[in-house]
Design a protein around this motif. Structure first.
Motif, PDB file in Angstrom:
ATOM      1  N   GLY A   8      22.959  51.527 -44.921  1.00  0.00           N
ATOM      2  CA  GLY A   8      22.160  51.757 -46.128  1.00  0.00           C
ATOM      3  C   GLY A   8      20.703  51.505 -45.801  1.00  0.00           C
ATOM      4  O   GLY A   8      20.374  50.758 -44.854  1.00  0.00           O
ATOM      5  N   SER A   9      19.801  52.122 -46.575  1.00  0.00           N
ATOM      6  CA  SER A   9      18.390  51.898 -46.259  1.00  0.00           C
ATOM      7  C   SER A   9      17.960  50.487 -46.636  1.00  0.00           C
ATOM      8  O   SER A   9      16.962  49.983 -46.134  1.00  0.00           O
ATOM      9  N   VAL A  10      18.745  49.803 -47.473  1.00  0.00           N
ATOM     10  CA  VAL A  10      18.442  48.401 -47.746  1.00  0.00           C
ATOM     11  C   VAL A  10      18.606  47.569 -46.462  1.00  0.00           C
ATOM     12  O   VAL A  10      17.780  46.704 -46.155  1.00  0.00           O
ATOM     13  N   PHE A  32      12.134  48.581 -56.964  1.00  0.00           N
ATOM     14  CA  PHE A  32      13.527  48.391 -56.536  1.00  0.00           C
ATOM     15  C   PHE A  32      13.836  46.889 -56.405  1.00  0.00           C
ATOM     16  O   PHE A  32      13.133  46.169 -55.710  1.00  0.00           O
ATOM     17  N   CYS A  42       7.521  52.891 -53.219  1.00  0.00           N
ATOM     18  CA  CYS A  42       8.809  53.449 -53.628  1.00  0.00           C
ATOM     19  C   CYS A  42       8.534  54.736 -54.401  1.00  0.00           C
ATOM     20  O   CYS A  42       8.024  54.692 -55.519  1.00  0.00           O
ATOM     21  N   ASN A  49      12.046  53.522 -58.388  1.00  0.00           N
ATOM     22  CA  ASN A  49      13.217  52.991 -59.079  1.00  0.00           C
ATOM     23  C   ASN A  49      12.794  51.656 -59.683  1.00  0.00           C
ATOM     24  O   ASN A  49      12.355  50.793 -58.941  1.00  0.00           O
ATOM     25  N   ASP A 100       9.578  54.381 -49.224  1.00  0.00           N
ATOM     26  CA  ASP A 100      11.008  54.446 -49.536  1.00  0.00           C
ATOM     27  C   ASP A 100      11.267  55.713 -50.334  1.00  0.00           C
ATOM     28  O   ASP A 100      10.921  55.806 -51.506  1.00  0.00           O
ATOM     29  N   TYR A 119      15.030  58.854 -53.262  1.00  0.00           N
ATOM     30  CA  TYR A 119      15.303  59.940 -54.219  1.00  0.00           C
ATOM     31  C   TYR A 119      14.518  61.203 -53.891  1.00  0.00           C
ATOM     32  O   TYR A 119      14.281  62.042 -54.762  1.00  0.00           O
ATOM     33  N   THR A 179      18.050  57.665 -47.382  1.00  0.00           N
ATOM     34  CA  THR A 179      19.437  57.214 -47.516  1.00  0.00           C
ATOM     35  C   THR A 179      20.373  58.386 -47.770  1.00  0.00           C
ATOM     36  O   THR A 179      19.962  59.421 -48.303  1.00  0.00           O
ATOM     37  N   ALA A 202      22.886  57.703 -49.695  1.00  0.00           N
ATOM     38  CA  ALA A 202      23.623  57.146 -50.840  1.00  0.00           C
ATOM     39  C   ALA A 202      23.446  57.943 -52.121  1.00  0.00           C
ATOM     40  O   ALA A 202      24.299  57.886 -53.007  1.00  0.00           O
ATOM     41  N   LYS A 203      22.361  58.670 -52.269  1.00  0.00           N
ATOM     42  CA  LYS A 203      22.057  59.276 -53.552  1.00  0.00           C
ATOM     43  C   LYS A 203      22.339  60.782 -53.522  1.00  0.00           C
ATOM     44  O   LYS A 203      23.437  61.185 -53.848  1.00  0.00           O
ATOM     45  N   ARG A 261      27.637  53.467 -46.990  1.00  0.00           N
ATOM     46  CA  ARG A 261      26.526  52.664 -46.495  1.00  0.00           C
ATOM     47  C   ARG A 261      25.877  53.261 -45.250  1.00  0.00           C
ATOM     48  O   ARG A 261      26.134  52.823 -44.124  1.00  0.00           O
TER      49      ARG A 261
HETATM   50  C1  LIG Z   1      19.435  53.334 -53.920  1.00  0.00           C
HETATM   51  C2  LIG Z   1      18.161  52.993 -53.281  1.00  0.00           C
HETATM   52  C3  LIG Z   1      18.063  52.806 -51.911  1.00  0.00           C
HETATM   53  C4  LIG Z   1      19.239  53.066 -51.026  1.00  0.00           C
HETATM   54  O1  LIG Z   1      19.968  52.008 -50.752  1.00  0.00           O
HETATM   55  P1  LIG Z   1      21.172  52.137 -49.739  1.00  0.00           P
HETATM   56  O2  LIG Z   1      21.163  50.791 -49.107  1.00  0.00           O
HETATM   57  O3  LIG Z   1      20.876  53.220 -48.770  1.00  0.00           O
HETATM   58  O4  LIG Z   1      22.371  52.409 -50.567  1.00  0.00           O
HETATM   59  C5  LIG Z   1      16.852  52.497 -51.344  1.00  0.00           C
HETATM   60  N1  LIG Z   1      15.759  52.406 -52.105  1.00  0.00           N
HETATM   61  C6  LIG Z   1      15.794  52.607 -53.423  1.00  0.00           C
HETATM   62  C7  LIG Z   1      14.548  52.551 -54.193  1.00  0.00           C
HETATM   63  C8  LIG Z   1      16.995  52.891 -54.057  1.00  0.00           C
HETATM   64  O5  LIG Z   1      17.027  53.064 -55.368  1.00  0.00           O
END
Ligand SMILES: *Cc1c(COP(=O)(O)O)cnc(C)c1O
Length: 361
Positions: A89-91, A115, A159, A163, A190, A193, A220, A222-223, A231
């Motif tokens: 995940g990018s986190v 975020f 960001c 978010n 980041d 999205y 990421t 994830a979205k 992940r």
């Molecule tokens: C969802 C999101 C991420 C992605 O997180 P993952 O760890 O890749 O799931 C990163 N930055 C922001 C602002 C997000 O909303």
């Protein structure tokens, strides 16, 4: 019991991550999760099959070098594989980046509200977060962020789209900001999205890399790519920055299933991006309807809308739950609602309309 060994002092200061809640079951009625900005579409067939093939070799470690994934990404982004660093995940990529660049007490400048993982990752690293308030319309105040940079600043986070408020930074704004951020400070953009942005003059931070060695981009799967459960995210940066982040990464972090699914998702990009178009159309429909109801909704460039409910955030969340949708409240501030299936979005519009009627005399 006796006192166990004590962790670093920063650990006690790490804020808890509040995950989007699943919807509460209602008998006979379908309920919808609009609380985590996930992709509501089920995975594409080719992606599921690639993941299943990889799962059959779960007795083996994954490819530590993420070779196939890096090759696919490098080709698409027009960068060298050495400019990439993948993580769970990018986190996770952000954790590794902060570990690589921050000494205890160093500062990380970021917008707020933004975020919620940022303060967690920053505090865990031992660095100090410097929060710069958003403008009234939910945008980054890039001038104030540039002014907040001190000699202790090592990283600035942008960001875009933000978010949970929704607006994105323009290409012109980001280029000017990159020129104001000193060359020894890492400017991390980041773009979780990115695929949902339809604004004029969209930012293209990867294109900035050619002139700016201090720009780094996080993305990421994830979205838009629908792989939140697996992940996988990545960094695009100067080769030396990417190498530092890889050096701090967990060995074999990205699972073989996640690597295979991400590569297959890139193969399926045309279908995935058509789904993103449908989500964007729904987003614009929802925001338009909310504006017509009299809500002040900031520009929405992600797969979510922000309702600035202030003290009513938790009350609205309870009303949404009654209607069969879970949303993400930020107590005292507002509610973020992900764009989901059209029927789920209609439920939101119903709750929002009744809320307005009740609270407008
Ligand atoms: C969802 C999101 C991420 C992605 O997180 P993952 O760890 O890749 O799931 C990163 N930055 C922001 C602002 C997000 O909303």
């Amino acid at each position: 019991m006796s006192t166990p060994p004590q962790p670093r002092a920063a650990v006690a200061a790490i804020p808890a991550y509040v995950a989007g809640r699943p919807p509460v079951a209602r008998d006979g009625r379908r309920v919808y999760k609009l609380s985590s900005n996930e992709n509501p579409y089920p995975p594409l067939p080719g992606v599921v099959e690639a993941a299943e093939r990889a799962a059959r070799q779960m007795n083996r470690y994954p490819d530590m070098g993420n070779t196939a994934l890096y090759a696919a990404l490098a080709g698409r982004l027009g960068v060298d594989a050495g400019q990439l660093a993948a993580g769970t995940g990018s986190v996770a990529v952000l954790y590794h980046l902060l570990q690589a660049f921050c000494e205890p007490g160093d500062q990380v400048v970021h917008a707020w509200r933004s975020f919620e993982a940022y303060p967690i990752a920053i505090t865990a690293s031992g660095a100090e977060g410097v929060r710069v308030p958003l403008l009234a319309d939910g945008r980054h105040d890039l001038d104030a962020m540039a002014d907040a940079i001190t000699e202790r600043t090592r990283v600035v986070l942008v960001c875009t789209p933000n978010n949970p408020t929704g607006p994105s930074v323009t290409g012109t704004e980001l280029r000017a900001f990159a020129e104001r951020v000193p060359a020894h400070v890492l400017l991390v953009v980041d773009e979780a999205y990115r695929e949902f942005v339809r604004a004029d003059d969209p930012a293209d931070p990867v294109a900035l890399l050619a002139e700016h060695a201090h720009v780094a981009v996080m993305r990421t799967f994830a979205k838009a790519y629908g792989l939140a459960g697996f992940r996988v995210g990545y960094l695009v940066a100067h080769p030396e920055v990417a190498a530092a982040v890889r050096a701090c990464s967990l060995p074999f972090g990205v699972s073989s299933v996640a690597q295979a699914a991400a590569a297959a998702a890139l193969e399926a990009e045309p279908e995935l991006l058509a789904r993103v178009d449908a989500l964007v159309a729904e987003r614009d429909r929802v925001r338009g309807a909310l504006l017509a109801q009299g809500w002040e909704v900031p520009d929405a460039q992600g797969n979510f809308v922000w309702l600035p409910l202030g003290a009513d955030a938790l009350g609205f969340t309870a009303a949404a739950e009654e209607a069969g949708i879970s949303v993400r409240p930020f107590a005292g501030d507002g509610v973020r609602v992900s764009i989901g299936e059209p029927e789920a979005n209609d439920l939101l519009l119903g709750v929002a309309e009744r809320w307005k009627e009740r609270s407008t005399p």
